[in-house]
Design an enzyme around this catalytic site. Sequence first.
Site, PDB file in Angstrom:
ATOM      1  N   LYS A 192       5.528  -7.843  -6.566  1.00 47.43           N
ATOM      2  CA  LYS A 192       4.942  -8.285  -7.851  1.00 47.43           C
ATOM      3  C   LYS A 192       4.407  -7.031  -8.536  1.00 47.43           C
ATOM      4  O   LYS A 192       3.321  -6.555  -8.236  1.00 47.43           O
ATOM      5  CB  LYS A 192       3.801  -9.275  -7.568  1.00 47.43           C
ATOM      6  N   GLU A 268      -4.875  -0.106  -0.968  1.00 46.53           N
ATOM      7  CA  GLU A 268      -5.058   1.240  -1.532  1.00 46.53           C
ATOM      8  C   GLU A 268      -5.727   1.011  -2.869  1.00 46.53           C
ATOM      9  O   GLU A 268      -5.093   0.511  -3.794  1.00 46.53           O
ATOM     10  CB  GLU A 268      -3.703   1.933  -1.763  1.00 46.53           C
ATOM     11  N   CYS A 303      -5.291   7.369  -9.155  1.00 46.69           N
ATOM     12  CA  CYS A 303      -6.356   6.859  -8.283  1.00 46.69           C
ATOM     13  C   CYS A 303      -7.229   7.986  -7.743  1.00 46.69           C
ATOM     14  O   CYS A 303      -8.435   7.848  -7.624  1.00 46.69           O
ATOM     15  CB  CYS A 303      -5.758   6.073  -7.141  1.00 46.69           C
ATOM     16  N   GLU A 403     -15.013   4.015 -11.878  1.00 51.14           N
ATOM     17  CA  GLU A 403     -13.700   4.555 -12.205  1.00 51.14           C
ATOM     18  C   GLU A 403     -13.433   4.395 -13.704  1.00 51.14           C
ATOM     19  O   GLU A 403     -13.711   3.342 -14.270  1.00 51.14           O
ATOM     20  CB  GLU A 403     -12.656   3.765 -11.398  1.00 51.14           C
TER      21      GLU A 403
HETATM   22  P1  NAD Z   1      -5.299  -3.996 -10.941  1.00 50.06           P
HETATM   23  O1  NAD Z   1      -6.058  -4.198  -9.684  1.00 50.06           O
HETATM   24  O2  NAD Z   1      -5.813  -4.577 -12.180  1.00 50.06           O
HETATM   25  O3  NAD Z   1      -3.827  -4.564 -10.772  1.00 50.06           O
HETATM   26  C1  NAD Z   1      -3.013  -4.169  -9.694  1.00 50.06           C
HETATM   27  C2  NAD Z   1      -2.051  -5.293  -9.384  1.00 50.06           C
HETATM   28  O4  NAD Z   1      -2.790  -6.417  -8.942  1.00 50.06           O
HETATM   29  C3  NAD Z   1      -1.239  -5.766 -10.589  1.00 50.06           C
HETATM   30  O5  NAD Z   1       0.081  -6.037 -10.180  1.00 50.06           O
HETATM   31  C4  NAD Z   1      -1.954  -7.031 -11.004  1.00 50.06           C
HETATM   32  O6  NAD Z   1      -1.134  -7.953 -11.661  1.00 50.06           O
HETATM   33  C5  NAD Z   1      -2.376  -7.566  -9.648  1.00 50.06           C
HETATM   34  N1  NAD Z   1      -3.487  -8.530  -9.713  1.00 50.06           N
HETATM   35  C6  NAD Z   1      -4.492  -8.608 -10.617  1.00 50.06           C
HETATM   36  N2  NAD Z   1      -5.292  -9.656 -10.334  1.00 50.06           N
HETATM   37  C7  NAD Z   1      -4.787 -10.251  -9.224  1.00 50.06           C
HETATM   38  C8  NAD Z   1      -5.167 -11.364  -8.444  1.00 50.06           C
HETATM   39  N3  NAD Z   1      -6.228 -12.128  -8.751  1.00 50.06           N
HETATM   40  N4  NAD Z   1      -4.409 -11.673  -7.364  1.00 50.06           N
HETATM   41  C9  NAD Z   1      -3.347 -10.938  -7.017  1.00 50.06           C
HETATM   42  N5  NAD Z   1      -2.925  -9.872  -7.739  1.00 50.06           N
HETATM   43  C10 NAD Z   1      -3.634  -9.534  -8.828  1.00 50.06           C
HETATM   44  O7  NAD Z   1      -5.060  -2.425 -11.025  1.00 50.06           O
HETATM   45  P2  NAD Z   1      -4.317  -1.600 -12.181  1.00 50.06           P
HETATM   46  O8  NAD Z   1      -5.223  -1.603 -13.355  1.00 50.06           O
HETATM   47  O9  NAD Z   1      -2.909  -2.098 -12.342  1.00 50.06           O
HETATM   48  O10 NAD Z   1      -4.215  -0.155 -11.528  1.00 50.06           O
HETATM   49  C11 NAD Z   1      -5.234   0.754 -11.560  1.00 50.06           C
HETATM   50  C12 NAD Z   1      -5.993   0.733 -10.254  1.00 50.06           C
HETATM   51  O11 NAD Z   1      -5.124   1.065  -9.168  1.00 50.06           O
HETATM   52  C13 NAD Z   1      -7.097   1.761 -10.213  1.00 50.06           C
HETATM   53  O12 NAD Z   1      -8.248   1.190  -9.661  1.00 50.06           O
HETATM   54  C14 NAD Z   1      -6.530   2.830  -9.271  1.00 50.06           C
HETATM   55  O13 NAD Z   1      -7.497   3.619  -8.633  1.00 50.06           O
HETATM   56  C15 NAD Z   1      -5.751   2.020  -8.323  1.00 50.06           C
HETATM   57  N6  NAD Z   1      -4.759   2.852  -7.619  1.00 50.06           N
HETATM   58  C16 NAD Z   1      -5.003   3.190  -6.311  1.00 50.06           C
HETATM   59  C17 NAD Z   1      -4.091   4.004  -5.622  1.00 50.06           C
HETATM   60  C18 NAD Z   1      -4.324   4.393  -4.177  1.00 50.06           C
HETATM   61  O14 NAD Z   1      -3.380   4.878  -3.532  1.00 50.06           O
HETATM   62  N7  NAD Z   1      -5.525   4.214  -3.642  1.00 50.06           N
HETATM   63  C19 NAD Z   1      -2.947   4.470  -6.283  1.00 50.06           C
HETATM   64  C20 NAD Z   1      -2.743   4.100  -7.627  1.00 50.06           C
HETATM   65  C21 NAD Z   1      -3.662   3.283  -8.276  1.00 50.06           C
END
Ligand code: NAD
Length: 500
Positions: A192, A268, A303, A403
């Site tokens: 997804k 992550e 991230c 963040e």
């Molecule tokens: P997000 O958490 O908003 O979304 C990530 C994914 O989760 C998306 O596919 C989204 O549709 C899904 N999602 C959202 N709500 C959900 C729910 N209730 N149930 C299941 N899935 C759900 O994050 P984002 O804004 O897309 O990405 C940015 C974030 O990702 C930042 O916090 C960043 O630090 C993190 N990130 C971490 C790493 C790592 O390796 N630690 C790498 C890249 C990004």
Amino acid sequence: MSQPQSLQDWETLAASLHIDTGLFIDGGFVPALDGGSFDCISPRNGELLAVMARGQAADIDRAVASCNAAWADGRWALQAPRARMAVLQKWADLIEANANTLSVLESLDMGKPVMDMLNIDIPEVLKTIRYFAECIDKMEGAVTATDASAMHLITHEPLGVVGAITPWNYPMLMAVWKLAPILAAGNCVVLKPAEQAPLTCLQLAKLFVEAGGPSGVFNVVNGLGAEAGKALALHNDIQKITFTGSTAVGKLLMGYAGQSNMKRVALETGGKSPQIFMPDLYDLDAAIDRAIGGIYDNAGQVCNAGSRLLVHRSLHDRFVERFVARSDALYRMGDPLNPATSMGPLVSNMQKQNVLKRVKLAQEQGARLVLGTEAATPHAAGAYVPPTLLVGPRQDAAIVQEETFGPVTSIQAFDTEAEALEMANDSVYGLAASVWTADLKTAHRMVGALQAGVVWVNCFGDGDMTQPFGGYKQSGNSRDKYKDSLLSYMQTKSAWFNLA
Ligand code: NAD
């Protein structure tokens, strides 16, 4: 493969693209069962790029059932290891052959400069797939020491069907960090992707099938997090959910696993990575250039972005002055399809507003804005935010603790090593950190004291596939990359034979 050379060439390629918009299930594109859709808007210019099928719980059911059928008949897991390896290698070759179209698609979709796609994301995607493909027939179990009346084998078996939920900042790469070890281990997967960048993951699935991957092994359901993502995480027929995204959503996923089948949850999540500049560092100018890259690459949507610069007071003023001057020289904000652009727009106008709000709050909480006022943007409706620097925030200010996920960093001064470490570790996050010092003993001591999963010494963001990537504290509970992550998509079986 020849590469378009100018903005106009890339625009021509963009105009000629066919954009797939369906869900990818059982080897082909299908609409959502209820016919629903969502708009995919390009942050480059605010224009509608595509109308995407919007997966719901019923579509997730269909995708998981398709994976379960593939798992049950062993069409992937039971192939000889080197046969699976050949498919993954061919998959990488096809991605490489399609690098131009995948790059332009991702640029339009999430705003990343097309040259970053060609120079960073695509090579990293290829490296990841090829690395895990090479691992497939190197994984070994064990025969343990037993009494002669017994034989004990420890083997590793795939989990079955895995669900993967990924973010928008490196849409293909973050997905491939999961997909490559999942598939190399012999599992089936429902992916997804983030709704803000849904296009290229569909192409990954299509190319996997073109490379000889059996239908139903790798399905993609686009849709919203609270709909398709939640349904996937709550599903009783998947054995593990692997996630990259925000800490807030990571916490929800742990709850969903508990409410359903207690599936494994690999997270992550977010970061607020400190970089510490000690007074004895080797080369201040070179360190500043790296600090700039550490925050403004990918417009700060990283991230592990080095978004907290802790600078010894003796270096502070010179650091700030040079950081501002060099940022202008190193980062050229512009149209992501222009090969001269080094910083594109953020992923969406919503993210732009979120970042600007945080910059305003930082000023209200006492930080001084020294870089990042209005800048010329190539398209008025695009989500452009210029490189931004705030000096002197309080340790408890939101800009230090939370963040931002944009091209925004702060500089704080410190006097002693102990103070720097205390500030660095004063965070709910623990993804990455760096130390800049010429003294090996100082470096070694500080690496030990920093609460982070990845620590860089005299560099930032360096590494290769042998580097386990993931965080301490609320930055997650898992690691991507490195061969251990392949094991994390397997389960251990102990078989004890009575030979008496
Ligand atoms: P997000 O958490 O908003 O979304 C990530 C994914 O989760 C998306 O596919 C989204 O549709 C899904 N999602 C959202 N709500 C959900 C729910 N209730 N149930 C299941 N899935 C759900 O994050 P984002 O804004 O897309 O990405 C940015 C974030 O990702 C930042 O916090 C960043 O630090 C993190 N990130 C971490 C790493 C790592 O390796 N630690 C790498 C890249 C990004």
